[in-house]
Design a protein around this motif. Structure first.
Motif, PDB file in Angstrom:
ATOM      1  N   PRO A  61      34.313 -16.116 -12.845  1.00 56.95           N
ATOM      2  CA  PRO A  61      35.101 -16.985 -11.958  1.00 56.95           C
ATOM      3  C   PRO A  61      36.203 -16.190 -11.256  1.00 56.95           C
ATOM      4  O   PRO A  61      36.645 -15.154 -11.753  1.00 56.95           O
ATOM      5  N   ALA A  62      36.625 -16.684 -10.126  1.00 53.52           N
ATOM      6  CA  ALA A  62      37.585 -15.952  -9.296  1.00 53.52           C
ATOM      7  C   ALA A  62      38.893 -15.660 -10.030  1.00 53.52           C
ATOM      8  O   ALA A  62      39.547 -14.647  -9.768  1.00 53.52           O
ATOM      9  N   ASP A  63      39.284 -16.532 -10.980  1.00 53.54           N
ATOM     10  CA  ASP A  63      40.557 -16.342 -11.659  1.00 53.54           C
ATOM     11  C   ASP A  63      40.441 -15.457 -12.898  1.00 53.54           C
ATOM     12  O   ASP A  63      41.405 -15.288 -13.637  1.00 53.54           O
ATOM     13  N   GLN A  64      39.263 -14.871 -13.120  1.00 54.28           N
ATOM     14  CA  GLN A  64      39.094 -13.979 -14.261  1.00 54.28           C
ATOM     15  C   GLN A  64      38.764 -12.582 -13.766  1.00 54.28           C
ATOM     16  O   GLN A  64      37.996 -12.415 -12.821  1.00 54.28           O
ATOM     17  N   PRO A  65      39.311 -11.573 -14.402  1.00 57.38           N
ATOM     18  CA  PRO A  65      39.066 -10.201 -13.945  1.00 57.38           C
ATOM     19  C   PRO A  65      37.644  -9.767 -14.236  1.00 57.38           C
ATOM     20  O   PRO A  65      37.010 -10.235 -15.190  1.00 57.38           O
ATOM     21  N   GLY A 105      37.361 -13.910 -26.423  1.00 67.26           N
ATOM     22  CA  GLY A 105      37.215 -15.349 -26.609  1.00 67.26           C
ATOM     23  C   GLY A 105      37.513 -16.158 -25.368  1.00 67.26           C
ATOM     24  O   GLY A 105      37.209 -17.347 -25.308  1.00 67.26           O
ATOM     25  N   VAL A 106      38.140 -15.555 -24.366  1.00 63.50           N
ATOM     26  CA  VAL A 106      38.482 -16.269 -23.140  1.00 63.50           C
ATOM     27  C   VAL A 106      37.442 -15.997 -22.060  1.00 63.50           C
ATOM     28  O   VAL A 106      36.842 -16.915 -21.492  1.00 63.50           O
ATOM     29  N   TYR A 107      37.203 -14.721 -21.784  1.00 64.20           N
ATOM     30  CA  TYR A 107      36.367 -14.361 -20.649  1.00 64.20           C
ATOM     31  C   TYR A 107      34.880 -14.623 -20.886  1.00 64.20           C
ATOM     32  O   TYR A 107      34.126 -14.837 -19.942  1.00 64.20           O
ATOM     33  N   ARG A 108      34.443 -14.598 -22.158  1.00 64.93           N
ATOM     34  CA  ARG A 108      33.011 -14.742 -22.410  1.00 64.93           C
ATOM     35  C   ARG A 108      32.500 -16.110 -21.954  1.00 64.93           C
ATOM     36  O   ARG A 108      31.324 -16.281 -21.642  1.00 64.93           O
ATOM     37  N   HIS A 109      33.347 -17.096 -21.885  1.00 62.57           N
ATOM     38  CA  HIS A 109      32.907 -18.414 -21.431  1.00 62.57           C
ATOM     39  C   HIS A 109      32.641 -18.440 -19.926  1.00 62.57           C
ATOM     40  O   HIS A 109      32.017 -19.363 -19.415  1.00 62.57           O
ATOM     41  N   GLY A 110      33.135 -17.416 -19.233  1.00 62.59           N
ATOM     42  CA  GLY A 110      32.861 -17.329 -17.809  1.00 62.59           C
ATOM     43  C   GLY A 110      31.657 -16.469 -17.488  1.00 62.59           C
ATOM     44  O   GLY A 110      31.273 -16.337 -16.334  1.00 62.59           O
TER      45      GLY A 110
END
Length: 299
Positions: free
Chosen positions: A211-215, A227-232
């Protein structure tokens, strides 16, 4: 003229042992999976089970099942391949390499087919002969007595195949495809022969599309363990071989969605009500011999 018979090669990768610190006992569930194939209402199939270095009594059980079934059928309808542990991706690839029939079908060692799985697909192939891929729905059971329907996925068409889509829509056993696609070198359909799951994710060359808000994260291991980015992550998980196989096939082929529930999936649970169901053999009868310790001499 004799009508053409559709034939199906079913591939089960099977590992039983320790994964990290968790027990991974498939000596019972794989028998349930095998029985679901034996009970098919359509007879023209072969079953290829790849023992991926199981460390317990599972290989002996598989050999016994194949020996007795094949002797009754008069041909090698069930084939067991034994290999050192290399992971489910390589095991499944090796099973598909050994396939001899027209259509490739996946079955996980802790799931099962409905009894009309192959009969329904045989009829669909006859009704829609222009398609080389079919996908359909599944029923998912959980150990807390809940269940849900995973409906058929209907990806939108774009060009020669389907548009881009992320993971979560397709699972092992909920699609089949013509073996000629697997043998073709035109479509890059083979999934990576990789042992490490994170290397598999990197080798898959799948567009992650954060997603655009994730690096953007270049290292797959860091992305999937976060645990945060893997959902994207659009790949879903580093061993997303079922989704990746279907995705690659549909880059330049259309899949025919069938609005029918054919595959039965059991959510992974090492202890639960779905660990077994009427095994063909009691795994305890195949236990590996234990080392006999030296008996001290009597005084």
């Amino acid at each position: 003229m004799k009508p053409e018979v559709n034939t199906f090669s079913i591939v089960i990768p099977c590992y039983s042992g320790e994964i990290n610190t968790d027990a991974h006992d498939r000596s019972k569930t794989v028998q349930r999976a095998i029985k679901s194939v034996m009970n098919q209402q359509y007879p023209h199939w072969e079953l290829i089970i790849v023992n991926d270095g199981a460390a317990d009594n599972t290989p002996k059980i598989l050999d016994k099942i194949a020996e007795e079934w094949n002797s009754r059928q008069g041909w090698e309808q069930i084939k067991i391949i034994h290999q050192a542990n290399q992971g489910r991706v390589i095991a499944r690839n090796n099973g598909m390499d050994a396939a001899r029939f027209d259509w490739l079908c996946w079955l996980d060692s802790d799931d099962e087919y409905s009894t009309h799985y192959l009969r329904e697909l045989d009829q669909a192939i006859k009704d829609f002969p222009e398609f080389k891929i079919f996908n359909f729905g599944s029923l998912v059971y959980f150990s807390d007595h809940n269940s849900r329907v995973r409906p058929v996925f209907q990806p939108a068409q774009e060009g020669d195949g389907h548009e881009w889509f992320r993971a979560g829509h397709i699972g092992a056993g909920s699609f089949i495809f013509k073996r000629e696609l697997w043998l073709s070198d035109q479509g890059n359909y083979r999934i990576p022969d990789t042992v490490n799951p994170y290397q598999f994710a990197a080798d898959s060359k799948f567009p992650m599309r954060f997603p655009a808000d994730q690096p953007d994260i270049d290292v797959p291991e860091g992305a999937f363990q976060d645990g945060v980015y893997r959902h994207g992550l659009s790949l879903g998980n580093p061993w997303g071989d079922d989704f990746l196989q279907f995705y690659r096939l549909t880059r330049n082929n259309y899949s025919k969605p069938l609005d029918v529930i054919l595959y039965i999936q059991y959510a992974r649970s090492y202890e639960g009500v779905y660990d077994h169901f009427g095994e063909i053999y009691d795994p305890r009868d195949f236990e590996l011999p234990k080392e006999v310790s030296d008996v001290p001499e009597e005084n």
